[in-house]
Design an enzyme around this catalytic site. Sequence first.
Site, PDB file in Angstrom:
ATOM      1  N   SER A  70      -4.341 -23.920   2.047  1.00 23.34           N
ATOM      2  CA  SER A  70      -4.816 -22.592   1.675  1.00 23.34           C
ATOM      3  C   SER A  70      -4.125 -21.534   2.520  1.00 23.34           C
ATOM      4  CB  SER A  70      -6.328 -22.550   1.927  1.00 23.34           C
ATOM      5  OG  SER A  70      -6.794 -21.222   1.925  1.00 23.34           O
ATOM      6  N   ASN A  88     -19.262 -16.612  -3.988  1.00 25.91           N
ATOM      7  CA  ASN A  88     -18.727 -15.959  -2.791  1.00 25.91           C
ATOM      8  C   ASN A  88     -17.451 -15.207  -3.129  1.00 25.91           C
ATOM      9  OD1 ASN A  88     -20.611 -17.287  -0.994  1.00 25.91           O
ATOM     10  ND2 ASN A  88     -19.446 -19.151  -1.414  1.00 25.91           N
ATOM     11  N   TYR A 124     -13.966 -24.089   7.775  1.00 26.37           N
ATOM     12  CA  TYR A 124     -13.262 -24.495   6.556  1.00 26.37           C
ATOM     13  C   TYR A 124     -11.749 -24.397   6.771  1.00 26.37           C
ATOM     14  CZ  TYR A 124     -10.895 -24.079   2.105  1.00 26.37           C
ATOM     15  OH  TYR A 124      -9.996 -24.228   1.088  1.00 26.37           O
ATOM     16  N   LYS A 136      -8.372 -27.288   7.004  1.00 23.63           N
ATOM     17  CA  LYS A 136      -7.064 -27.258   6.317  1.00 23.63           C
ATOM     18  C   LYS A 136      -5.934 -27.344   7.331  1.00 23.63           C
ATOM     19  CE  LYS A 136      -8.593 -26.988   2.129  1.00 23.63           C
ATOM     20  NZ  LYS A 136      -8.517 -28.182   1.279  1.00 23.63           N
ATOM     21  N   GLY A 185     -13.016 -30.907 -10.442  1.00 18.70           N
ATOM     22  CA  GLY A 185     -13.285 -29.540  -9.992  1.00 18.70           C
ATOM     23  C   GLY A 185     -12.432 -28.499 -10.711  1.00 18.70           C
ATOM     24  N   TYR A 188      -2.382 -22.453  -1.295  1.00 18.15           N
ATOM     25  CA  TYR A 188      -2.757 -21.588  -2.420  1.00 18.15           C
ATOM     26  C   TYR A 188      -3.212 -20.234  -1.910  1.00 18.15           C
ATOM     27  CZ  TYR A 188      -4.016 -26.268  -4.325  1.00 18.15           C
ATOM     28  OH  TYR A 188      -4.081 -27.581  -4.683  1.00 18.15           O
ATOM     29  N   THR A 245      -5.535 -19.392   3.896  1.00 21.22           N
ATOM     30  CA  THR A 245      -6.430 -19.125   5.020  1.00 21.22           C
ATOM     31  C   THR A 245      -5.818 -19.607   6.338  1.00 21.22           C
ATOM     32  OG1 THR A 245      -8.745 -19.242   5.698  1.00 21.22           O
ATOM     33  CG2 THR A 245      -7.809 -21.260   4.886  1.00 21.22           C
TER      34      THR A 245
HETATM   35  P1  NAD Z   1     -13.896 -27.552  -6.472  1.00 17.33           P
HETATM   36  O1  NAD Z   1     -15.085 -27.620  -5.590  1.00 17.33           O
HETATM   37  O2  NAD Z   1     -14.072 -27.028  -7.838  1.00 17.33           O
HETATM   38  O3  NAD Z   1     -13.206 -28.992  -6.563  1.00 17.33           O
HETATM   39  C1  NAD Z   1     -13.249 -29.919  -5.509  1.00 17.33           C
HETATM   40  C2  NAD Z   1     -13.674 -31.267  -6.089  1.00 17.33           C
HETATM   41  O4  NAD Z   1     -13.715 -32.224  -5.038  1.00 17.33           O
HETATM   42  C3  NAD Z   1     -15.069 -31.237  -6.715  1.00 17.33           C
HETATM   43  O5  NAD Z   1     -15.007 -31.788  -8.013  1.00 17.33           O
HETATM   44  C4  NAD Z   1     -15.913 -32.083  -5.782  1.00 17.33           C
HETATM   45  O6  NAD Z   1     -16.947 -32.760  -6.464  1.00 17.33           O
HETATM   46  C5  NAD Z   1     -14.870 -33.029  -5.195  1.00 17.33           C
HETATM   47  N1  NAD Z   1     -15.214 -33.567  -3.869  1.00 17.33           N
HETATM   48  C6  NAD Z   1     -15.595 -32.866  -2.762  1.00 17.33           C
HETATM   49  N2  NAD Z   1     -15.828 -33.714  -1.742  1.00 17.33           N
HETATM   50  C7  NAD Z   1     -15.579 -34.968  -2.204  1.00 17.33           C
HETATM   51  C8  NAD Z   1     -15.652 -36.261  -1.624  1.00 17.33           C
HETATM   52  N3  NAD Z   1     -16.052 -36.442  -0.362  1.00 17.33           N
HETATM   53  N4  NAD Z   1     -15.305 -37.327  -2.378  1.00 17.33           N
HETATM   54  C9  NAD Z   1     -14.917 -37.168  -3.660  1.00 17.33           C
HETATM   55  N5  NAD Z   1     -14.857 -35.970  -4.268  1.00 17.33           N
HETATM   56  C10 NAD Z   1     -15.185 -34.887  -3.549  1.00 17.33           C
HETATM   57  O7  NAD Z   1     -12.778 -26.715  -5.674  1.00 17.33           O
HETATM   58  P2  NAD Z   1     -11.382 -26.162  -6.177  1.00 17.33           P
HETATM   59  O8  NAD Z   1     -11.459 -24.695  -6.190  1.00 17.33           O
HETATM   60  O9  NAD Z   1     -10.921 -26.898  -7.387  1.00 17.33           O
HETATM   61  O10 NAD Z   1     -10.487 -26.553  -4.913  1.00 17.33           O
HETATM   62  C11 NAD Z   1      -9.711 -27.742  -4.863  1.00 17.33           C
HETATM   63  C12 NAD Z   1      -9.024 -27.830  -3.512  1.00 17.33           C
HETATM   64  O11 NAD Z   1      -8.230 -26.669  -3.313  1.00 17.33           O
HETATM   65  C13 NAD Z   1      -9.990 -27.895  -2.329  1.00 17.33           C
HETATM   66  O12 NAD Z   1      -9.464 -28.766  -1.367  1.00 17.33           O
HETATM   67  C14 NAD Z   1      -9.993 -26.474  -1.802  1.00 17.33           C
HETATM   68  O13 NAD Z   1     -10.297 -26.393  -0.438  1.00 17.33           O
HETATM   69  C15 NAD Z   1      -8.551 -26.057  -2.072  1.00 17.33           C
HETATM   70  N6  NAD Z   1      -8.387 -24.603  -2.198  1.00 17.33           N
HETATM   71  C16 NAD Z   1      -9.176 -23.907  -3.079  1.00 17.33           C
HETATM   72  C17 NAD Z   1      -9.055 -22.524  -3.173  1.00 17.33           C
HETATM   73  C18 NAD Z   1      -9.945 -21.722  -4.081  1.00 17.33           C
HETATM   74  O14 NAD Z   1     -10.116 -20.527  -3.822  1.00 17.33           O
HETATM   75  N7  NAD Z   1     -10.508 -22.298  -5.127  1.00 17.33           N
HETATM   76  C19 NAD Z   1      -8.096 -21.864  -2.389  1.00 17.33           C
HETATM   77  C20 NAD Z   1      -7.298 -22.612  -1.526  1.00 17.33           C
HETATM   78  C21 NAD Z   1      -7.458 -23.989  -1.435  1.00 17.33           C
HETATM   79  C1  WQD Z   2     -11.283 -11.374  -2.169  1.00 15.84           C
HETATM   80  C2  WQD Z   2     -11.483  -9.900  -1.820  1.00 15.84           C
HETATM   81  C3  WQD Z   2     -13.285  -9.504  -0.275  1.00 15.84           C
HETATM   82  C4  WQD Z   2     -16.481 -10.814  -2.991  1.00 15.84           C
HETATM   83  C5  WQD Z   2     -11.466 -16.963   0.102  1.00 15.84           C
HETATM   84  C6  WQD Z   2     -11.365 -17.957   1.231  1.00 15.84           C
HETATM   85  C7  WQD Z   2     -10.006 -18.586   1.261  1.00 15.84           C
HETATM   86  C8  WQD Z   2      -9.630 -19.164  -0.114  1.00 15.84           C
HETATM   87  C9  WQD Z   2      -9.878 -18.209  -1.228  1.00 15.84           C
HETATM   88  C10 WQD Z   2     -10.112 -21.497  -0.157  1.00 15.84           C
HETATM   89  C11 WQD Z   2     -11.754  -9.654  -0.332  1.00 15.84           C
HETATM   90  C12 WQD Z   2     -13.589  -8.878  -1.618  1.00 15.84           C
HETATM   91  C13 WQD Z   2     -15.250 -10.490  -2.442  1.00 15.84           C
HETATM   92  C14 WQD Z   2     -17.414  -9.782  -3.246  1.00 15.84           C
HETATM   93  C15 WQD Z   2     -15.811  -8.180  -2.420  1.00 15.84           C
HETATM   94  N1  WQD Z   2     -10.415 -20.320  -0.444  1.00 15.84           N
HETATM   95  N2  WQD Z   2     -14.916  -9.203  -2.169  1.00 15.84           N
HETATM   96  N3  WQD Z   2     -17.023  -8.483  -2.971  1.00 15.84           N
HETATM   97  O1  WQD Z   2     -11.768 -13.948   1.065  1.00 15.84           O
HETATM   98  O2  WQD Z   2      -9.440 -13.762   0.084  1.00 15.84           O
HETATM   99  O3  WQD Z   2     -10.484 -15.962   0.302  1.00 15.84           O
HETATM  100  O4  WQD Z   2     -11.197 -17.654  -1.124  1.00 15.84           O
HETATM  101  O5  WQD Z   2      -9.211 -21.879   0.525  1.00 15.84           O
HETATM  102  O6  WQD Z   2     -10.041 -19.576   2.225  1.00 15.84           O
HETATM  103  O7  WQD Z   2     -11.607 -17.283   2.455  1.00 15.84           O
HETATM  104  O8  WQD Z   2     -11.327 -14.414  -1.389  1.00 15.84           O
HETATM  105  O9  WQD Z   2     -12.507 -13.892  -3.488  1.00 15.84           O
HETATM  106  O10 WQD Z   2     -13.852 -14.124  -1.367  1.00 15.84           O
HETATM  107  O11 WQD Z   2     -12.379 -12.136  -1.642  1.00 15.84           O
HETATM  108  O12 WQD Z   2     -15.516  -6.994  -2.185  1.00 15.84           O
HETATM  109  O13 WQD Z   2     -18.528  -9.999  -3.702  1.00 15.84           O
HETATM  110  O14 WQD Z   2     -12.635  -9.423  -2.518  1.00 15.84           O
HETATM  111  O15 WQD Z   2     -13.723  -8.681   0.767  1.00 15.84           O
HETATM  112  O16 WQD Z   2     -11.143  -8.431   0.001  1.00 15.84           O
HETATM  113  P1  WQD Z   2     -10.774 -14.432   0.120  1.00 15.84           P
HETATM  114  P2  WQD Z   2     -12.606 -13.706  -2.018  1.00 15.84           P
END
Ligand code: NAD
Ligand code: WQD
Length: 335
Positions: A123, A196, A147, A151, A9, A175, A125
Amino acid sequence: MVLVTGGAGYIGSHTCIALHQAGFDFLVFDNLCNSSLESLKRVEKIINKKIKFVEGDIRSKENMQKAFEMYEIDSVIHFAGLKAVGESVELPLKYYDNNINGTLVLLEVMQEYNCKKIVFSSSATVYGDPHTTPIKEDFPLSCTNPYGRTKLFIEEILRDVYRADSDFKIVILRYFNPVGAHQSGTIGEDPNGKPNNLMPFIAQTAVGKHEFLSVFGDDYDTIDGTGVRDYIHVVDLAQGHVNSLQKISSLDGVLTVNLGTGNGYSVLEMVAAFEKASGKKVAYKIAPRREGDIAACFADPAYAKEVLGWSATKELNEMCEDSWRWQSNNPNGYN
Ligand code: NAD
Ligand code: WQD
């Protein structure tokens, strides 16, 4: 050997590079439900080395045992999980099953093979709507969607695992908002369908895939009324995992750490920075607030510096330039 679940990912693929550079041997375990092998092929090109890969689902004990039979795994970085907030509201059971059940199976198999070191992707979050900013690790926890609850529950499960067996070494990384891409422009974030998250939506608007960005609310109590977040370069984030592994053996207890820069930028500041870095216009319209959003969220990064010797090094312009390089070279992601 480090097992990287979800290593194909977005964050995982960048972490593979950081692990390689730091001299760690690792294998990727992924069911490719939100990624493709193409990302790993591209990582192989960057590091000039074949990556060990096991295709499987973390919810399958047999799949997990296979990985532990094939390789001598002594630590795990656990990225695998589903992460779409909106989908988690529609399909909570899918999220509880994949994220929580998957983590339980992983932990059971780790115990079975006496592997007791884990770094977990949490996260910001889990702070819900913080009473003040910057956010410190000891702030109260809460969440507003399934979601986020996965976490929070997994964090608690990990703390219970440690209470029951203090040989476990556990790092929980919270993160903030990961953005950017490897500077080669060959790997990056490749969301399914309409993004999103803000940064991929801005990048896709700049490349002409969307007519305009909807800015969700301009009446928050922030510098310009739009939401403020702590955007962190994914390469910095990846390095945070390497630092965690380097420190994990000397840990006592469960270490919970924010990974953010400590700087907050508004949506309109992000648009302006991206326009500057890309030389493209990003059209936008003010839209209503998005349900569940908060005004401002940014980290106090001091504890990460103290306990992991880690701090973010990349500024906003580099985040935007690198996102743009990835987006403009790969307008359709890995396809
Ligand atoms: P991503 O979707 O790109 O990567 C997640 C990977 O996990 C994918 O490759 C997917 O195929 C794999 N996966 C999902 N379910 C699985 C399962 N049951 N078995 C095996 N593989 C599985 O997401 P990312 O952005 O790289 O996020 C990685 C981690 O960080 C996640 O746990 C996510 O919740 C967390 N996180 C992401 C963000 C963000 O904004 N990207 C923020 C905070 C936390
Ligand atoms: C950032 C800002 C929106 C899209 C989410 C998850 C969080 C974490 C990271 C995994 C906000 C604004 C967004 C758009 C906009 N993921 N926005 N127009 O909401 O901080 O966090 O991703 O753990 O759990 O909730 O990130 O990038 O969605 O939004 O105006 O089309 O941009 O309102 O202020 P967020 P985001």
